[in-house]
Write a protein that holds these residues in place. Structure first.
Motif, PDB file in Angstrom:
ATOM      1  N   ASP A 133       0.745  -1.235   0.129  1.00 12.24           N
ATOM      2  CA  ASP A 133       0.040  -0.057  -0.144  1.00 12.24           C
ATOM      3  C   ASP A 133       0.768   1.260  -0.086  1.00 12.24           C
ATOM      4  N   ASP A 134       2.073   1.122   0.381  1.00 14.91           N
ATOM      5  CA  ASP A 134       2.881   2.375   0.665  1.00 14.91           C
ATOM      6  C   ASP A 134       4.256   2.140  -0.237  1.00 14.91           C
ATOM      7  N   VAL A 135       5.213   1.475   0.733  1.00 19.79           N
ATOM      8  CA  VAL A 135       6.637   1.197  -0.075  1.00 19.79           C
ATOM      9  C   VAL A 135       6.666  -0.328  -0.285  1.00 19.79           C
ATOM     10  N   ILE A 136       7.818  -0.644  -0.649  1.00 24.23           N
ATOM     11  CA  ILE A 136       8.150  -2.094  -1.082  1.00 24.23           C
ATOM     12  C   ILE A 136       8.343  -3.017   0.090  1.00 24.23           C
ATOM     13  N   HIS A 137       7.628  -4.087   0.302  1.00 22.05           N
ATOM     14  CA  HIS A 137       7.760  -5.001   1.261  1.00 22.05           C
ATOM     15  C   HIS A 137       8.271  -6.312   0.894  1.00 22.05           C
ATOM     16  N   SER A 138       8.183  -7.299   1.445  1.00 17.47           N
ATOM     17  CA  SER A 138       8.458  -8.768   0.969  1.00 17.47           C
ATOM     18  C   SER A 138       7.904  -9.818   2.006  1.00 17.47           C
ATOM     19  N   CYS A 156      12.257  -1.766   4.631  1.00 17.38           N
ATOM     20  CA  CYS A 156      10.997  -1.077   4.305  1.00 17.38           C
ATOM     21  C   CYS A 156      10.637   0.252   5.382  1.00 17.38           C
ATOM     22  N   GLY A 157      11.791   0.738   6.053  1.00 16.39           N
ATOM     23  CA  GLY A 157      11.404   1.765   6.936  1.00 16.39           C
ATOM     24  C   GLY A 157      11.819   1.737   8.359  1.00 16.39           C
ATOM     25  N   ALA A 158      11.836   2.463   9.229  1.00 15.06           N
ATOM     26  CA  ALA A 158      12.354   2.314  10.778  1.00 15.06           C
ATOM     27  C   ALA A 158      11.844   1.243  11.495  1.00 15.06           C
ATOM     28  N   ASN A 159      10.459   0.654  11.268  1.00 17.24           N
ATOM     29  CA  ASN A 159       9.931  -0.585  11.949  1.00 17.24           C
ATOM     30  C   ASN A 159      10.006  -1.769  10.928  1.00 17.24           C
ATOM     31  N   HIS A 160      11.179  -1.879  10.086  1.00 12.03           N
ATOM     32  CA  HIS A 160      10.954  -3.013   9.058  1.00 12.03           C
ATOM     33  C   HIS A 160      11.388  -4.169   9.906  1.00 12.03           C
TER      34      HIS A 160
END
Length: 226
Positions: free
Chosen positions: A156-161, A199-203
Motif C-alpha cells: 500500500d505504501d513502500v516495497i515490502h517482501s 521498508c522503513g524504521a520498523n522494518h
C-alpha cells in the motif's frame, strides 16, 4: 523456527522447500569438488619443478573450456526445474491476498466472504508466556494443510517482501503491482517469517505468521471468522 547457532536451513515444511534444500546441497557438493581440484592444482604447482612442456596447450585449453561448461549445465538444469515448479500454479485450493503496510500486513481471503483482517506484531509487554518475541502476531494467517495456497502479494505504501523460509516462499510486495506465489504446507504447524525488504524504521517489526491446520479446523475457523 530457527534455533540458536543454527547453521543450516529451517526444517522444510513444503515440497518446494525440500527441493530448494536438495539443490543447495547439490550446488555445495559441486563447489566442494571445484575447491578440492583447485587446491590440488595449486599444491602440485608449488611443489613440482617448473617445466615448459608438461601439458599440451591445446589439450588444457580444451579441458578448461569443456569442464566449466559441464559444471554450469549440472547447476542450471535442476535450477530451471525448481524455478518452473515455483512458477507453476495449477487450480489453487485457496487464494490469500497479503497487503503490506508500514508496518503490518493485511490478509484477504478472496475465496471466502467478508474475511479480512490486519496482522500486527504483539508488543513485548503484551506477549503471552512461551511465545516468540518480535515474531508473534495478534492474528495469524490460517491455511489448510496439504492444499495448494496461492498468495497474491502487493503493498500500500513502500516495497515490502512476504517471506516464510520454512515454506520456501519469498515474494516482493510492490505498490501498484500484484505478484503471486504459491505453497503447500505438508504438515500442521506454525511457521514464522519477516518482511525481507528494508521498508522503513520498523522494518524488523513486521513479522509474518502462517498457521497450517487440518481442513476441518480451517473450515470451522473460517465460518466463525466470516
Amino acid at each position: 523456527m530457527a534455533n540458536h547457532s543454527q547453521l543450516n536451513f529451517q526444517d522444510a515444511s513444503s515440497p518446494i522447500m525440500e527441493e530448494l534444500m536438495g539443490f543447495h546441497d547439490h550446488a555445495l557438493m559441486i563447489a566442494l569438488a571445484i575447491c578440492s581440484l583447485v587446491l590440488y592444482l595449486l599444491t602440485h604447482t608449488l611443489t613440482e619443478k617448473l617445466t615448459s612442456n608438461t601439458v599440451n596447450a591445446q589439450v588444457i585449453e580444451l579441458v578448461w573450456t569443456i569442464l566449466p561448461a559441464m559444471v554450469l549445465v549440472t547447476l542450471a538444469l535442476p535450477s530451471l526445474r525448481i524455478l518452473y515448479m515455483m512458477d507453476e500454479i495449477n487450480e489453487p485450493d485457496l487464494t490469500l491476498k497479503a497487503i503490506g503496510h508500514q508496518w503490518y500486513w493485511t490478509y484477504e481471503y478472496t475465496d471466502l466472504k467478508n474475511l479480512t483482517f490486519d496482522s500486527y506484531m504483539i508488543p513485548t509487554a503484551d506477549l503471552p508466556l512461551g511465545h516468540f518475541r518480535l515474531l508473534e502476531v495478534d492474528h495469524r494467517a490460517i491455511v489448510p494443510m496439504n492444499s495448494t495456497i496461492r498468495v497474491i502479494v502487493t503493498a500500500d505504501d513502500v516495497i515490502h517482501s512476504w517471506a516464510v523460509p520454512s515454506l520456501g516462499v519469498k515474494t516482493d510486495a510492490i505498490p501498484g503491482r500484484l505478484n503471486q506465489t504459491s505453497f503447500l504446507a505438508s504438515r500442521p504447524g506454525v511457521f514464522y517469517g519477516q518482511c525481507s525488504e528494508i521498508c522503513g524504521a520498523n522494518h524488523s517489526f513486521m513479522p509474518i505468521v502462517v498457521e497450517s491446520t487440518p481442513l476441518a479446523d480451517f473450515e470451522n475457523w473460517s465460518s466463525l471468522s466470516s
